[in-house]
Design a protein around this motif. Structure first.
Motif, PDB file in Angstrom:
ATOM      1  N   TYR A 385       0.973  -1.372   0.104  1.00  0.00           N
ATOM      2  CA  TYR A 385      -0.022   0.192   0.074  1.00  0.00           C
ATOM      3  C   TYR A 385       0.849   1.223   0.038  1.00  0.00           C
ATOM      4  O   TYR A 385       0.665   2.250  -0.467  1.00  0.00           O
ATOM      5  CB  TYR A 385      -0.942  -0.065   1.234  1.00  0.00           C
ATOM      6  N   ARG A 386       1.935   1.247   0.549  1.00  0.00           N
ATOM      7  CA  ARG A 386       2.737   2.335   0.741  1.00  0.00           C
ATOM      8  C   ARG A 386       3.478   2.618  -0.654  1.00  0.00           C
ATOM      9  O   ARG A 386       3.436   3.680  -1.270  1.00  0.00           O
ATOM     10  CB  ARG A 386       4.004   2.197   1.678  1.00  0.00           C
ATOM     11  N   ALA A 387       3.810   1.570  -1.570  1.00  0.00           N
ATOM     12  CA  ALA A 387       4.466   1.780  -2.754  1.00  0.00           C
ATOM     13  C   ALA A 387       3.162   2.154  -3.786  1.00  0.00           C
ATOM     14  O   ALA A 387       3.731   3.227  -4.607  1.00  0.00           O
ATOM     15  CB  ALA A 387       4.806   0.243  -3.372  1.00  0.00           C
ATOM     16  N   VAL A 388       2.017   1.898  -3.608  1.00  0.00           N
ATOM     17  CA  VAL A 388       0.836   2.414  -4.248  1.00  0.00           C
ATOM     18  C   VAL A 388       0.455   3.840  -4.034  1.00  0.00           C
ATOM     19  O   VAL A 388       0.624   4.392  -5.118  1.00  0.00           O
ATOM     20  CB  VAL A 388      -0.454   1.456  -3.952  1.00  0.00           C
ATOM     21  N   ASP A 389       0.776   3.985  -2.686  1.00  0.00           N
ATOM     22  CA  ASP A 389       0.361   5.355  -2.359  1.00  0.00           C
ATOM     23  C   ASP A 389       1.325   6.493  -2.989  1.00  0.00           C
ATOM     24  O   ASP A 389       1.288   7.606  -3.523  1.00  0.00           O
ATOM     25  CB  ASP A 389       0.426   5.546  -1.015  1.00  0.00           C
ATOM     26  N   VAL A 390       2.866   5.990  -2.963  1.00  0.00           N
ATOM     27  CA  VAL A 390       3.890   6.924  -3.451  1.00  0.00           C
ATOM     28  C   VAL A 390       3.888   6.992  -4.824  1.00  0.00           C
ATOM     29  O   VAL A 390       3.985   8.090  -5.425  1.00  0.00           O
ATOM     30  CB  VAL A 390       5.181   6.064  -3.042  1.00  0.00           C
ATOM     31  N   TYR A 391       3.218   5.731  -5.634  1.00  0.00           N
ATOM     32  CA  TYR A 391       3.269   6.158  -6.997  1.00  0.00           C
ATOM     33  C   TYR A 391       2.060   6.996  -7.501  1.00  0.00           C
ATOM     34  O   TYR A 391       1.960   7.879  -8.406  1.00  0.00           O
ATOM     35  CB  TYR A 391       2.880   4.794  -7.645  1.00  0.00           C
ATOM     36  N   LEU A 392       0.833   6.998  -6.629  1.00  0.00           N
ATOM     37  CA  LEU A 392      -0.353   7.588  -7.018  1.00  0.00           C
ATOM     38  C   LEU A 392       0.145   9.237  -6.543  1.00  0.00           C
ATOM     39  O   LEU A 392      -0.140  10.174  -7.218  1.00  0.00           O
ATOM     40  CB  LEU A 392      -1.424   7.396  -6.149  1.00  0.00           C
ATOM     41  N   LYS A 393       1.024   9.409  -5.574  1.00  0.00           N
ATOM     42  CA  LYS A 393       1.301  10.874  -5.143  1.00  0.00           C
ATOM     43  C   LYS A 393       2.505  11.193  -6.120  1.00  0.00           C
ATOM     44  O   LYS A 393       2.411  12.650  -6.564  1.00  0.00           O
ATOM     45  CB  LYS A 393       2.131  10.833  -3.976  1.00  0.00           C
ATOM     46  N   ALA A 394       3.181  10.446  -6.962  1.00  0.00           N
ATOM     47  CA  ALA A 394       4.221  10.951  -8.053  1.00  0.00           C
ATOM     48  C   ALA A 394       3.626  11.166  -9.287  1.00  0.00           C
ATOM     49  O   ALA A 394       3.890  11.960 -10.260  1.00  0.00           O
ATOM     50  CB  ALA A 394       5.457   9.892  -8.009  1.00  0.00           C
ATOM     51  N   HIS A 395       2.244  10.520  -9.370  1.00  0.00           N
ATOM     52  CA  HIS A 395       1.674  10.548 -10.786  1.00  0.00           C
ATOM     53  C   HIS A 395       0.062  11.413 -10.530  1.00  0.00           C
ATOM     54  O   HIS A 395      -0.955  10.590 -10.650  1.00  0.00           O
ATOM     55  CB  HIS A 395       1.449   9.246 -11.394  1.00  0.00           C
ATOM     56  N   PRO A 396       0.101  12.463 -10.095  1.00  0.00           N
ATOM     57  CA  PRO A 396      -1.415  13.146  -9.553  1.00  0.00           C
ATOM     58  C   PRO A 396      -2.285  13.163 -10.851  1.00  0.00           C
ATOM     59  O   PRO A 396      -3.612  13.222 -10.592  1.00  0.00           O
ATOM     60  CB  PRO A 396      -0.977  14.357  -9.165  1.00  0.00           C
ATOM     61  N   ALA A 397      -1.923  13.212 -11.948  1.00  0.00           N
ATOM     62  CA  ALA A 397      -2.740  13.152 -13.373  1.00  0.00           C
ATOM     63  C   ALA A 397      -3.478  11.980 -13.554  1.00  0.00           C
ATOM     64  O   ALA A 397      -3.982  12.045 -14.747  1.00  0.00           O
ATOM     65  CB  ALA A 397      -2.018  13.868 -14.428  1.00  0.00           C
ATOM     66  N   LEU A 398      -3.257  10.777 -13.015  1.00  0.00           N
ATOM     67  CA  LEU A 398      -4.027   9.559 -13.252  1.00  0.00           C
ATOM     68  C   LEU A 398      -5.552   9.804 -13.402  1.00  0.00           C
ATOM     69  O   LEU A 398      -5.974  10.439 -12.275  1.00  0.00           O
ATOM     70  CB  LEU A 398      -3.263   8.340 -12.715  1.00  0.00           C
ATOM     71  N   ASP A 399      -6.119   9.047 -14.203  1.00  0.00           N
ATOM     72  CA  ASP A 399      -7.712   9.186 -13.944  1.00  0.00           C
ATOM     73  C   ASP A 399      -8.195   8.121 -13.008  1.00  0.00           C
ATOM     74  O   ASP A 399      -7.431   7.196 -12.501  1.00  0.00           O
ATOM     75  CB  ASP A 399      -8.350   9.133 -15.344  1.00  0.00           C
ATOM     76  N   GLU A 400      -9.473   8.076 -13.024  1.00  0.00           N
ATOM     77  CA  GLU A 400     -10.140   6.982 -12.037  1.00  0.00           C
ATOM     78  C   GLU A 400      -9.894   5.535 -12.554  1.00  0.00           C
ATOM     79  O   GLU A 400      -9.293   4.503 -11.379  1.00  0.00           O
ATOM     80  CB  GLU A 400     -11.500   7.327 -11.945  1.00  0.00           C
ATOM     81  N   ILE A 401      -9.884   5.187 -13.729  1.00  0.00           N
ATOM     82  CA  ILE A 401      -9.388   3.801 -14.161  1.00  0.00           C
ATOM     83  C   ILE A 401      -8.074   3.606 -14.109  1.00  0.00           C
ATOM     84  O   ILE A 401      -7.797   2.305 -13.658  1.00  0.00           O
ATOM     85  CB  ILE A 401      -9.719   3.810 -15.581  1.00  0.00           C
ATOM     86  N   GLU A 402      -7.141   4.356 -14.225  1.00  0.00           N
ATOM     87  CA  GLU A 402      -5.861   4.283 -13.993  1.00  0.00           C
ATOM     88  C   GLU A 402      -5.411   3.903 -12.680  1.00  0.00           C
ATOM     89  O   GLU A 402      -4.483   3.289 -12.112  1.00  0.00           O
ATOM     90  CB  GLU A 402      -4.995   5.219 -14.642  1.00  0.00           C
ATOM     91  N   ARG A 403      -6.083   4.818 -11.714  1.00  0.00           N
ATOM     92  CA  ARG A 403      -5.911   4.697 -10.204  1.00  0.00           C
ATOM     93  C   ARG A 403      -6.271   3.281  -9.803  1.00  0.00           C
ATOM     94  O   ARG A 403      -5.604   2.640  -8.904  1.00  0.00           O
ATOM     95  CB  ARG A 403      -6.394   5.854  -9.496  1.00  0.00           C
ATOM     96  N   GLU A 404      -7.446   2.686 -10.204  1.00  0.00           N
ATOM     97  CA  GLU A 404      -8.118   1.522  -9.892  1.00  0.00           C
ATOM     98  C   GLU A 404      -7.050   0.428 -10.327  1.00  0.00           C
ATOM     99  O   GLU A 404      -6.832  -0.632  -9.780  1.00  0.00           O
ATOM    100  CB  GLU A 404      -9.363   1.387 -10.543  1.00  0.00           C
ATOM    101  N   LYS A 405      -6.421   0.643 -11.617  1.00  0.00           N
ATOM    102  CA  LYS A 405      -5.441  -0.357 -12.162  1.00  0.00           C
ATOM    103  C   LYS A 405      -4.135  -0.662 -11.178  1.00  0.00           C
ATOM    104  O   LYS A 405      -3.779  -1.432 -10.844  1.00  0.00           O
ATOM    105  CB  LYS A 405      -5.187  -0.206 -13.300  1.00  0.00           C
ATOM    106  N   VAL A 406      -3.968   0.562 -10.648  1.00  0.00           N
ATOM    107  CA  VAL A 406      -2.627   0.656  -9.873  1.00  0.00           C
ATOM    108  C   VAL A 406      -2.912  -0.100  -8.607  1.00  0.00           C
ATOM    109  O   VAL A 406      -2.015  -0.670  -7.840  1.00  0.00           O
ATOM    110  CB  VAL A 406      -2.124   2.009  -9.722  1.00  0.00           C
ATOM    111  N   CYS A 407      -4.314   0.321  -7.918  1.00  0.00           N
ATOM    112  CA  CYS A 407      -4.694  -0.443  -6.666  1.00  0.00           C
ATOM    113  C   CYS A 407      -4.984  -1.628  -6.858  1.00  0.00           C
ATOM    114  O   CYS A 407      -5.185  -2.439  -5.771  1.00  0.00           O
ATOM    115  CB  CYS A 407      -5.642   0.339  -6.082  1.00  0.00           C
TER     116      CYS A 407
END
Length: 573
Positions: A385-407
């Motif tokens: 979860y920490r790695a996922v949160d770091v990636y989402l923080k470094a890539h704030p322009a992701l849309d909802e579908i891409e964020r769901e794919k990361v999670c």
């Protein structure tokens, strides 16, 4: 003439034997060379029937060239010459070529060289390495005469002795001597070590030291990419097999990074990937992360290589686990789980967190690395979860579908209580992820309330007082949920009674269909509202059908029906 004027004693006699070797010319005398040199004796006899005639011979094919022939001629004339570790192999090959192996006086030049090798040339590691290195330009003659084998065996013997009984300080001084050898010569040393039954740690130490020194020389000197690639591929080709001698994980990761940077062949890179996968549980996060970096060590460019190493380890571990399971079933013993996969899972989580800071890293590559290890290999998904949160923080322009794919790489049901609290307030996570964490906590609360507040111990608290306070607060929330559920049941009973009263009289039922329809629509609205509150109606949420609610025998309107959610599939590519 200037080359031989100092040691030819009969300068007043005209030369009747001319030896040409490349650009060098040796005017000599048949009376001196023929008795001690069988090759020249046969050539002179075949060239002319007149003993007084001058004979010219071209000996450009002589091993060792003009330098070796000059010393051989000095031997025939009785002049002084020096045999050293650097020219001994060439002299031995020249003596064999010229047939100078038998002589009534001292046994010939070949015997003198053999005595030097036995008494001095192969007695120390530096001199043995010098002899072996000089043989590289004398193949195949030096190998046919056994000089290569003798030198390689002497090097292997000295390595074993230095590892067991160091003669110098620091103890690893001998590793620098190996850098002078070519990969082919070093492979002969490894073969000699195996013939001497050296242990795997001895072979691994020698192979690691040699490769590190060669790589340092290659990277330090300005070479073109083709030469760099050729040296790397030749070094990898002579490494001992992974089954025979497992090499250190950090060393293999550095070698793999160098091979990828030099764009080595696919076969070489795949060989190194499999070697690194075999010992991945011994690597550190820094070792594996270094593979993902570019040549300058600044950008993440080799994520696919890291993913292939992890996948190879998982496949290797699964195959070994199947074998252990079959053996355990045959013997009747219990199959024990290995901690290697758990260790690699923690390693992957750390590497994924480091790679997540790279702004140019695509979602597919992050998911490929983070999801390469099975989800059930981790006891908790907090690090993931920490790695996922770091990636989402470094890539704030992701849309909802891409964020769901990361999670999708993590399971919210495997988060600790603190991680779930953090996730419920994390605005970077997609909505389904937040709802899943909250819904799981609600199920835990309901189970704790059913057990009288003692069914749930906070998995993130260590102090008993804080745990009891937290349990009391959660029990209070559970009672509020029960009250709301009771009010909803009463409302359903009231509506059902109203419907039964209207159904008793046919006249009244026919005259006023509108109120029943109105109440039915009210029930449908309530049902639809409850269904929208279910976070598992989406796709990212997990299956919670296996979570016990702690209320045995509860049926009817008060029973809670948990619907198994549908899974949403994502493509890693």
């Amino acid at each position: 003439m200037e080359r031989i004027s100092q040691w030819v004693s009969s300068q007043e006699l005209p030369a009747d034997l001319i030896i040409r070797i490349a650009d060098s010319v040796f005017p000599l005398h048949k009376a001196v060379m023929v008795p001690k040199c069988g090759y020249i004796r046969r050539a002179v006899t075949a060239a002319s029937q007149d003993p007084a005639a001058t004979v010219e011979l071209d000996l450009s094919a002589l091993p060792g060239g003009a330098d070796a022939f000059e010393k051989a001629a000095r031997y025939c004339y009785g002049a002084n010459f020096e045999i050293t570790a650097r020219n001994a192999a060439a002299l031995r090959c020249a003596a064999a070529f010229l047939d100078m192996q038998q002589h009534p006086g001292d046994g010939g030049l070949a015997r003198r060289v053999d005595e030097f090798l036995a008494q001095a040339g192969l007695r120390t590691l530096p001199s043995a390495v010098a002899v072996l290195r000089s043989c590289e330009a004398l193949l195949p003659a030096a190998e046919e005469l056994g000089v290569v084998r003798r030198a390689a065996d002497a090097v292997a013997l000295k390595i074993c002795n230095e590892l067991m009984f160091p003669t110098r300080s620091p103890p690893g001084w001998w590793t620098a001597e190996l850098a002078a050898l070519s990969p082919a010569s070093f492979q002969r040393v490894l073969t000699a070590l195996r013939c001497r039954h050296a242990g795997p740690e001895v072979i691994a130490t020698a192979a690691t030291a040699y490769t590190e020194l060669v790589l340092a020389d290659v990277l330090a000197e300005p070479r073109d990419r083709e030469e760099h690639r050729a040296v790397l591929e030749s070094v990898v080709a002579v490494l001992p097999s992974a089954a025979d001698v497992p090499l250190p994980a950090g060393f293999l990761c550095r070698l793999l990074h160098a091979a990828v940077t030099a764009e080595a062949s696919a076969k070489t890179c795949r060989d190194l990937e499999l070697r690194a996968a075999a010992v991945l549980d011994q690597a550190t996060a820094g070792d594996l992360f270094s593979v993902a970096l570019d040549g300058a060590g600044e950008r993440v460019t080799n994520a696919d290589t890291v993913r292939r190493v992890i996948v190879a380890f998982v496949e290797r571990h699964a195959s070994a686990a199947d074998g252990r399971r079959r053996r355990a079933s045959l013997s009747g013993a219990e199959h024990g789980s290995s901690s290697a996969l758990e260790k690699v899972a923690r390693l992957v989580d750390e590497v994924a967190a480091e790679m997540a800071t790279e702004e140019a890293l695509p979602v597919s590559k992050f998911v490929g690395v983070a999801g390469a290890v099975p989800k059930d290999a981790r006891a908790t998904h907090d690090c993931l979860y920490r790695a996922v949160d770091v990636y989402l923080k470094a890539h704030p322009a992701l849309d909802e579908i891409e964020r769901e794919k990361v999670c999708s790489v993590m399971d919210p049901l495997r988060l600790s209580h603190q991680a779930r609290l953090h996730a419920s307030q994390n605005r970077r996570l997609p909505l389904q992820a937040v709802l899943s964490a909250l819904y799981y906590d609600q199920l835990k609360l309901r189970s704790a309330a059913a057990d009288g507040g003692g069914g749930w111990v906070d998995d993130g608290q260590s102090a008993a007082g804080r745990a009891r306070a937290q349990a009391r607060a959660e029990a209070s929330l559970a009672r509020e949920n029960e009250a709301l559920r009771a009010e909803l049941a009463q409302m359903r009973a009231y509506v059902s009674g109203m419907q039964m009263q209207h159904s008793k009289g046919s006249g009244s039922r026919a005259a006023s269909p509108a109120p029943a329809a109105k109440k039915a629509s009210f029930l449908g609205s309530v049902s639809r509202t409850l269904s929208r509150l279910n976070p598992f109606k989406g796709g990212w949420a997990k299956d919670t059908s296996s979570i016990a609610d702690g209320r045995e025998g509860r049926t009817g309107a008060n029973a809670m029906h948990v619907v198994k959610p549908k899974r949403r599939r994502f493509s890693i590519g």
